[in-house]
Write an enzyme that holds these catalytic residues in place. Structure first.
Site, mmCIF file in Angstrom:
data_model
loop_
_atom_site.group_PDB
_atom_site.id
_atom_site.type_symbol
_atom_site.label_atom_id
_atom_site.label_comp_id
_atom_site.label_asym_id
_atom_site.label_seq_id
_atom_site.Cartn_x
_atom_site.Cartn_y
_atom_site.Cartn_z
ATOM 1 N N ARG A 1 0.796 -1.230 0.000
ATOM 2 C CA ARG A 1 0.000 0.000 0.000
ATOM 3 C C ARG A 1 0.828 1.278 0.000
ATOM 4 O O ARG A 1 0.590 2.179 -0.802
ATOM 5 C CB ARG A 1 -0.938 0.053 1.218
ATOM 6 C CG ARG A 1 -2.234 -0.683 1.044
ATOM 7 C CD ARG A 1 -2.642 -1.315 2.343
ATOM 8 N NE ARG A 1 -1.668 -2.317 2.706
ATOM 9 C CZ ARG A 1 -1.703 -3.588 2.263
ATOM 10 N NH1 ARG A 1 -2.693 -3.976 1.533
ATOM 11 N NH2 ARG A 1 -0.771 -4.454 2.581
ATOM 12 N N THR A 2 1.777 1.384 0.919
ATOM 13 C CA THR A 2 2.494 2.654 1.048
ATOM 14 C C THR A 2 3.337 2.898 -0.205
ATOM 15 O O THR A 2 3.318 4.002 -0.768
ATOM 16 C CB THR A 2 3.374 2.638 2.318
ATOM 17 O OG1 THR A 2 2.585 2.125 3.389
ATOM 18 C CG2 THR A 2 3.856 4.027 2.666
ATOM 19 N N LYS B 1 26.662 -3.841 -0.509
ATOM 20 C CA LYS B 1 28.139 -3.798 -0.437
ATOM 21 C C LYS B 1 28.611 -3.123 0.842
ATOM 22 O O LYS B 1 29.802 -2.924 1.046
ATOM 23 C CB LYS B 1 28.686 -3.027 -1.642
ATOM 24 C CG LYS B 1 28.302 -3.610 -2.982
ATOM 25 C CD LYS B 1 28.696 -2.661 -4.108
ATOM 26 C CE LYS B 1 27.877 -2.925 -5.355
ATOM 27 N NZ LYS B 1 27.945 -1.801 -6.292
ATOM 28 N N ARG C 1 11.128 3.828 3.804
ATOM 29 C CA ARG C 1 10.666 2.841 4.793
ATOM 30 C C ARG C 1 11.889 2.030 5.207
ATOM 31 O O ARG C 1 12.677 1.594 4.365
ATOM 32 C CB ARG C 1 9.605 1.921 4.201
ATOM 33 C CG ARG C 1 9.330 0.735 5.151
ATOM 34 C CD ARG C 1 8.147 -0.074 4.769
ATOM 35 N NE ARG C 1 6.918 0.668 5.009
ATOM 36 C CZ ARG C 1 5.704 0.120 4.930
ATOM 37 N NH1 ARG C 1 5.568 -1.157 4.616
ATOM 38 N NH2 ARG C 1 4.620 0.830 5.151
ATOM 39 N N HIS D 1 4.350 5.772 11.569
ATOM 40 C CA HIS D 1 3.933 5.679 10.167
ATOM 41 C C HIS D 1 3.008 6.870 9.940
ATOM 42 O O HIS D 1 1.794 6.713 9.801
ATOM 43 C CB HIS D 1 3.225 4.340 9.939
ATOM 44 C CG HIS D 1 3.065 3.948 8.501
ATOM 45 N ND1 HIS D 1 3.232 4.821 7.442
ATOM 46 C CD2 HIS D 1 2.735 2.749 7.948
ATOM 47 C CE1 HIS D 1 3.005 4.180 6.319
ATOM 48 N NE2 HIS D 1 2.708 2.922 6.591
HETATM 49 N N1 CP Z 1 -0.571 -0.060 5.721
HETATM 50 C C1 CP Z 1 0.671 -0.298 5.249
HETATM 51 O O1 CP Z 1 1.658 0.358 5.644
HETATM 52 O O2 CP Z 1 0.726 -1.274 4.321
HETATM 53 P P1 CP Z 1 2.052 -1.720 3.544
HETATM 54 O O3 CP Z 1 2.986 -2.330 4.546
HETATM 55 O O4 CP Z 1 1.586 -2.686 2.490
HETATM 56 O O5 CP Z 1 2.649 -0.471 2.949
#
Ligand code: CP
Length: 326
Positions: A71-72, A101, A122, A151
């Protein structure tokens, strides 16, 4: 954008997003969220009218994902492209970049900031987005999830979804269930709800996966938090249920995960017993057994119907406010 200095590291946004990092919900205020939601409303109206607004034309955004994401990652990519921008997409950075590396996070960020106008990151380590922001001297960093930390863009879409449904974000009582210890979406969402007056949250989790004490202590004066132990303790008059997955990847001992993974599951029977007609049922996804798929057709279930599309709209709004204007 002017060279970044330590002065605006984790700076408060106060309605002015231009060129700013988005590292934590702590940076946002009610005023900032109102501006973001207003821009999101505008974007949704324009999309419905099939109007073009290529405000990121000529801009390149790097998506640097050290951890898996559907999703993100997908919604940021979609948001950039719908706004006329382009992406550099690096997934599984630990294997698909020179990190394999031994290149440091700091060097990786310094390289990609030369190639792009913003970096969405992320990473499995709490605090890594802040480290990235310190390394970047000229482009904004957006935290797309840092380990068990935060998040913030998920919380923005979650808050927007609640706002869309109830037309307010104060005076609401909800339930947050699942892995409250490791769930970064929960940490950011609770902080977000604590910005508004008279909110209360019931917290339902296995004993070992309760909300971190530090977070409870920090938020105690801002929002009413009530820890409960079993489904029978769920009040029937809540506005929303926000269910989460037990985060297998955060467990050192898989046996411990197995013991708690499906302790709390939403079933149609639980919704009948403890739900009400005006509530909504939320989940950041992915789900791995904690929502019975029979609940999906319930009109109150918004995890696929609203939260997923709102992820694109709110990220479009955020990118517009950081990098451009509408
Ligand atoms: N909700 C969410 O962060 O989903 P993903 O881990 O798929 O990005």
């Amino acid at each position: 954008m002017e060279a970044k200095c330590l002065h605006f590291f984790m700076d408060k946004i106060e309605g002015d997003f231009k060129g700013k990092d988005i590292l934590s919900i702590d940076q946002l205020s009610v005023k900032s969220l109102s501006k973001l939601f207003h821009t999101t409303d505008k974007i949704i109206r324009m999309l419905k009218k099939k109007k073009h607004f290529k405000v990121l034309s000529g801009k390149i955004i790097t998506l640097l994902f050290f951890e898996p994401s559907s999703r993100t990652f997908g919604s940021f990519a979609s948001a950039v492209k719908r706004l006329g921008g382009q992406t550099i997409e690096v997934q599984d950075v630990g294997h698909n970049s020179s990190v394999v590396k031994g290149e440091s996070l700091s060097d990786t960020i310094k390289v990609f900031e030369s190639y792009s106008d913003a970096i969405v990151i992320r990473h499995p380590e709490k605090g890594s987005a802040q480290k990235a922001a310190l390394a970047a001297t000229a482009v904004p960093i957006i935290n797309a999830g840092d380990g068990t930390g935060e998040h913030p863009t998920q919380a923005i879409l979650d808050l927007y979804t609640i706002y869309q449904k109830f037309k307010r974000l104060d005076n609401l009582t909800g339930l947050i269930a699942g892995d409250l210890l490791n769930g970064r979406t929960v940490h950011s969402l609770i902080k977000g709800l604590s910005l508004y007056k008279k909110n209360a949250l019931y917290l339902l989790s296995p004993k070992s996966l309760g909300l971190p004490t530090e977070l409870i202590n920090n938020l105690a004066k801002k929002i009413r938090l009530v820890e409960i132990e079993k489904e029978a303790d769920i009040p029937t008059d809540l506005y929303f249920w926000y269910w989460t997955r037990v985060q297998k990847e955060r467990f050192k001992n898989i046996g411990e995960y197995e013991k708690v993974k499906n302790r709390f599951v939403i079933t149609p029977e639980l919704v009948i017993k403890k739900g009400n007609q005006h509530m909504i049922i939320m989940h950041p996804l992915p789900r791995v057994g904690e929502i019975d798929p029979r609940v999906d057709d319930d009109k109150r279930a918004v995890y696929l119907k609203l939260q997923v599309p709102n992820g694109v709209y709110t990220r479009m709004a955020l990118l517009t406010l950081i990098l451009s204007r509408l």
